[in-house]
Write a protein that holds these residues in place. Structure first.
Motif, PDB file in Angstrom:
ATOM      1  N   ALA A 155       8.034   3.621   5.012  1.00  0.00           N
ATOM      2  CA  ALA A 155       7.497   2.052   4.382  1.00  0.00           C
ATOM      3  C   ALA A 155       8.477   1.001   5.110  1.00  0.00           C
ATOM      4  O   ALA A 155       9.666   1.165   4.996  1.00  0.00           O
ATOM      5  CB  ALA A 155       7.852   2.261   2.770  1.00  0.00           C
ATOM      6  N   PRO A 156       8.068  -0.015   5.426  1.00  0.00           N
ATOM      7  CA  PRO A 156       8.885  -1.131   5.872  1.00  0.00           C
ATOM      8  C   PRO A 156       9.630  -1.741   4.714  1.00  0.00           C
ATOM      9  O   PRO A 156       9.121  -1.661   3.489  1.00  0.00           O
ATOM     10  CB  PRO A 156       7.860  -1.979   6.496  1.00  0.00           C
TER      11      PRO A 156
ATOM     12  N   LEU B  61       6.841  -4.299  -1.066  1.00  0.00           N
ATOM     13  CA  LEU B  61       7.220  -3.201  -1.769  1.00  0.00           C
ATOM     14  C   LEU B  61       7.012  -3.216  -3.165  1.00  0.00           C
ATOM     15  O   LEU B  61       6.930  -2.551  -4.229  1.00  0.00           O
ATOM     16  CB  LEU B  61       8.363  -2.469  -1.380  1.00  0.00           C
ATOM     17  N   LEU B  62       7.200  -4.588  -3.604  1.00  0.00           N
ATOM     18  CA  LEU B  62       7.376  -4.940  -5.268  1.00  0.00           C
ATOM     19  C   LEU B  62       5.932  -5.507  -5.735  1.00  0.00           C
ATOM     20  O   LEU B  62       5.992  -5.754  -6.703  1.00  0.00           O
ATOM     21  CB  LEU B  62       8.643  -5.900  -5.336  1.00  0.00           C
ATOM     22  N   ARG B  63       4.909  -5.451  -5.081  1.00  0.00           N
ATOM     23  CA  ARG B  63       3.745  -6.007  -5.389  1.00  0.00           C
ATOM     24  C   ARG B  63       3.061  -4.959  -6.558  1.00  0.00           C
ATOM     25  O   ARG B  63       2.753  -5.654  -7.312  1.00  0.00           O
ATOM     26  CB  ARG B  63       2.665  -6.034  -4.335  1.00  0.00           C
ATOM     27  N   PRO B  64       3.308  -3.638  -6.522  1.00  0.00           N
ATOM     28  CA  PRO B  64       2.792  -2.870  -7.587  1.00  0.00           C
ATOM     29  C   PRO B  64       3.532  -2.945  -8.929  1.00  0.00           C
ATOM     30  O   PRO B  64       3.323  -2.486  -9.562  1.00  0.00           O
ATOM     31  CB  PRO B  64       2.788  -1.492  -6.934  1.00  0.00           C
ATOM     32  N   LEU B  65       4.675  -3.882  -8.771  1.00  0.00           N
ATOM     33  CA  LEU B  65       5.437  -3.882 -10.043  1.00  0.00           C
ATOM     34  C   LEU B  65       5.235  -5.007 -10.779  1.00  0.00           C
ATOM     35  O   LEU B  65       5.254  -6.340 -10.501  1.00  0.00           O
ATOM     36  CB  LEU B  65       7.016  -3.810  -9.601  1.00  0.00           C
ATOM     37  N   SER B  66       5.431  -4.998 -12.147  1.00  0.00           N
ATOM     38  CA  SER B  66       5.075  -6.042 -13.218  1.00  0.00           C
ATOM     39  C   SER B  66       6.415  -5.827 -14.173  1.00  0.00           C
ATOM     40  O   SER B  66       7.116  -4.772 -14.028  1.00  0.00           O
ATOM     41  CB  SER B  66       3.941  -6.143 -13.810  1.00  0.00           C
TER      42      SER B  66
ATOM     43  N   GLY C  57       0.763  -1.185   0.103  1.00  0.00           N
ATOM     44  CA  GLY C  57       0.013   0.039  -0.143  1.00  0.00           C
ATOM     45  C   GLY C  57       0.946   1.439  -0.146  1.00  0.00           C
ATOM     46  O   GLY C  57       0.512   2.241  -0.555  1.00  0.00           O
ATOM     47  N   LYS C  58       2.184   1.209   0.708  1.00  0.00           N
ATOM     48  CA  LYS C  58       2.900   2.321   0.712  1.00  0.00           C
ATOM     49  C   LYS C  58       3.607   2.541  -0.755  1.00  0.00           C
ATOM     50  O   LYS C  58       3.595   3.794  -1.027  1.00  0.00           O
ATOM     51  CB  LYS C  58       4.067   2.056   1.750  1.00  0.00           C
ATOM     52  N   ALA C  59       3.821   1.490  -1.324  1.00  0.00           N
ATOM     53  CA  ALA C  59       4.438   1.450  -2.501  1.00  0.00           C
ATOM     54  C   ALA C  59       3.509   2.136  -3.420  1.00  0.00           C
ATOM     55  O   ALA C  59       3.929   3.004  -4.323  1.00  0.00           O
ATOM     56  CB  ALA C  59       4.884   0.462  -3.051  1.00  0.00           C
ATOM     57  N   GLU C  60       2.163   1.643  -3.629  1.00  0.00           N
ATOM     58  CA  GLU C  60       1.157   2.246  -4.315  1.00  0.00           C
ATOM     59  C   GLU C  60       0.960   3.633  -4.095  1.00  0.00           C
ATOM     60  O   GLU C  60       0.510   4.569  -5.118  1.00  0.00           O
ATOM     61  CB  GLU C  60      -0.032   1.468  -4.336  1.00  0.00           C
ATOM     62  N   ALA C  61       0.991   4.064  -3.036  1.00  0.00           N
ATOM     63  CA  ALA C  61       0.414   5.454  -2.782  1.00  0.00           C
ATOM     64  C   ALA C  61       1.665   6.416  -3.313  1.00  0.00           C
ATOM     65  O   ALA C  61       1.551   7.475  -3.729  1.00  0.00           O
ATOM     66  CB  ALA C  61       0.546   5.831  -1.064  1.00  0.00           C
TER      67      ALA C  61
END
Length: 663
Positions: free
Chosen positions: A312-313, A318-323, A227-231
């Motif tokens: 952000a931890p 942190l890599l979930r929003p990435l493809s 969620g932090k990464a997406e924000a």
């Protein structure tokens, strides 16, 4: 999101992180080699049942492996050797059989299942860079190895420990395939100690909080990080941004190796497309990503997210929003048995191109290029009792790139790792060398309104005949670290033997350099790129750089338009110099890259690589070499170091176009 109380989740997150840090401290304090004790070329983490790291240390060990995955190695062991039991520990170093967990053979990875009431609740993980795992050269890594079989002992995922007992067969293989078996086993036992530390600490947490809360916290921590990464990504301007850069060459020819990326940012997600990157090379610079969002390809995004949101931890969420798209058979997704020993050289360039692409979207946030190299300088020397000693002298690096409002950091670059330098006293105590000079390299950082970080200079005298020096990862000897927003590129690196003496030799990349007692070896690493027009730098800041030894008075005048007289700023002369200077803007690659791009334009290189990847794997490298030999035929042998005429450039570009039409 988890139903866990947010306060409890914060407490558990900090406890998990402290466990990984204690594991690292255990490993470092009990390790045998300089790689572990001083350089800190290791890491530890906790993985969930999905094999991804939900807890990772922030400030000790290699920082770049947060995105690695343990599950393929775990599943491989279960499929071939049966279910995991308490006391089992998995060992592997094979990039292909571990599906990218290991990335070159000297990195030994261990995984231990942590049990509670007969069920696995988490995994402990650690890795160490070993001094030697056999292969063609001492330390096992050479840039000119052509296949992984030359790089040492391949260890598919196996059980090193069974129910708490070390497998004697596996130990025999390890000892028989190393030039430094005792040192390796010392580090292996330190790894086991670190995993035992993690096991005890996780058991204590289980006693305090219970299994259900701990397993729920693993997923909750990663979801929170996602969620932090997406924000952060939603704060960035949506769009597509492309950037490309080059490795100097493939270590077997004078042909540069292109690395390219297009990033697409949309709706809190980012896609990295490495289409346009060169096919895998026939040397050891390939990155074995196995087509996944691999740690070596995604590290810059982690750094960006944690720069823009320091709360952000640090975990794989942190890599979930990435493809990601990595063409099979390319430098960033090679096919077996491609050599991978110097994969970090290509990974650093991936870091640079992601920095450049994200920098188009956020020009006031991202820096200019860092020095672009990490050179583990290894000494192999004969022992009086037979055999050879193999140790790292220094993991030599350069500086970080400047960014708006900040100079680059001199002599330090944690872009892909947190490796520390080795104290000179320790190096001289363990190896037959005398360190003559180890310091920052003046005038190496790119000039700018904010100056690029300086590179390093290391000079040492060899004390033992028959010694070998290896400097794997040497890069930016040709293509300079680029400057941004008008900042100038950093100076390229160099290697000189016996500088200033009749036996002086100036070398490029080396495989195994044989040296004798009395030889003096000098490595100079590149400086980083500057940011902003150098003529806008405050004269007082330039004077401070001169006084500190970062910039010479001559370069202060030439690069910054600052005239110094008797150690003071000559105001009138400075005003005259700056008024006569032109304005510098945009990305500044340097003369070598500009000359190269004049013939090998980006659009043509995209077409060339698409055509080459359509060929069978066995034909790609030979066809690529044929094309470049044709295109370069009438150009100077030192192209692109020397400029070419418009006539030469246009003729070469036409030859390239003809070749593209006949692939």
């Amino acid at each position: 999101m988890s139903s866990l109380d947010p306060v409890l989740l914060e407490i558990l997150g900090n406890k998990f992180a402290s466990v990984t840090e204690e594991m690292c401290l255990t490993l470092q304090r009990t390790g045998r080699t300089l790689y572990v004790k001083e350089t800190a070329d290791f890491a530890c983490a906790l993985a969930g049942l999905d094999g991804r790291f939900f807890a990772y240390p922030r400030s000790i060990g290699v920082s770049g492996f947060v995105g690695l995955e343990c599950l393929p190695a775990i599943e491989a062991v279960i499929a071939t050797q049966g279910a995991l039991e308490p006391g089992d520990v998995i060992l592997t170093n094979d990039p292909y059989r571990s599906t990218g967990l290991a990335t070159h053979l000297p990195d030994l990875h261990m995984i231990e299942p942590y049990f509670h009431d007969g069920e696995i609740v988490a995994y402990g993980w650690c890795f160490v860079h070993c001094s030697d795992v056999g292969g063609r050269v001492a330390s096992s890594i050479s840039p000119v190895n052509t296949e992984i079989f030359q790089e040492g002992l391949r260890i598919p995922p196996v059980k090193l420990m069974r129910r708490g007992e070390m497998s004697p067969e596996v130990k025999l293989f390890l000892d028989a395939n190393s030039r430094t078996p005792e040192a390796n086993m010392g580090d292996i036992r330190a790894m086991l100690a670190s995993l035992a530390t993690g096991r005890r600490r996780v058991a204590q947490m289980l006693g305090q909080h219970g299994a259900s809360e701990l397993t729920a916290a693993q997923e909750a921590l990663m979801s929170y990080a996602a969620g932090k990464a997406e924000a952060v990504l939603r704060q960035m301007p949506e769009g597509r941004y492309s950037f490309a850069d080059y490795l100097d060459d493939d270590a077997a020819s004078r042909l540069p190796v292109r690395v390219a990326v297009t990033i697409e940012i949309k709706d809190g997600k980012v896609h990295l497309d490495f289409t346009g990157t060169d096919p895998q090379v026939a040397t050891a610079m390939n990155i074995p990503s196995c087509g996944r969002p691999h740690a070596w390809l995604t590290l810059r995004m982690l750094a960006l997210v944690q720069t823009l949101d320091r709360s952000a931890p640090l975990n794989a969420g942190l890599l979930r929003p990435l493809s990601i798209t990595t063409p099979l058979g390319s430098l960033v997704n090679p096919e077996e048995p491609a050599a991978t020993g110097v994969r970090h050289a290509a990974a650093i360039r991936v870091n640079d191109i992601l920095n450049g692409a994200f920098g188009i979207a956020l020009p006031d946030v991202l820096p200019a290029a860092a020095s672009g190299t990490v050179i583990p300088i290894v000494m192999s020397e004969p022992k009086p009792t037979g055999g050879r000693m193999v140790q790292v002298i220094e993991p030599l690096i350069g500086g970080t790139g400047a960014r708006r409002g900040h100079d680059g950091v001199d002599g330090r670059d944690s872009g892909i790792s947190n490796l520390a330098n080795n104290p000179v006293e320790t190096v001289e105590a363990e190896l037959g060398v005398e360190v003559l000079h180890y310091a920052l390299r003046a005038d190496s950082g790119g000039a700018g309104q904010w100056r690029g970080g300086c590179g390093m200079e290391l000079s040492f005298r060899v004390l033992t005949d028959g010694s070998h020096v290896l400097g794997r990862g040497m890069e930016r000897l040709l293509f300079r670290p680029w400057g941004q927003a008008g900042g100038q590129p950093g100076q390229p690196g160099s290697l000189v033997i016996n500088e200033g003496h009749p036996r002086e030799r100036r070398l490029g990349k080396i495989d195994v350099l044989e040296v004798q007692a009395g030889d003096i070896v000098t490595f100079r690493t590149p400086g980083a790129g500057g940011w902003g027009d150098p003529m806008q730098r405050a004269p007082e800041a330039v004077l401070a750089d001169v006084e500190a030894g970062f910039v010479t008075a001559e370069r202060a005048r030439r690069d910054y338009g600052v005239a110094l007289t008797d150690g003071r700023i000559d105001t009138e002369a400075t005003a005259a110099l700056r008024s006569a200077a032109g304005t510098s803007t945009g990305t500044v690659f340097g003369p070598e890259r500009d000359t190269w791009d004049g013939v090998f334009a980006p659009a043509l290189m995209d077409r060339l690589n698409a055509a080459l990847l359509a060929l069978p794997l066995s034909r790609r490298q030979s066809r690529r070499r044929e094309i470049f030999e044709t295109v370069l035929a009438d150009l100077p042998t030192n192209f692109p170091r020397s400029p070419v005429s418009d006539t030469q450039r246009e003729a070469a570009a036409r030859r390239l176009e003809t070749c593209l039409n006949t692939i």
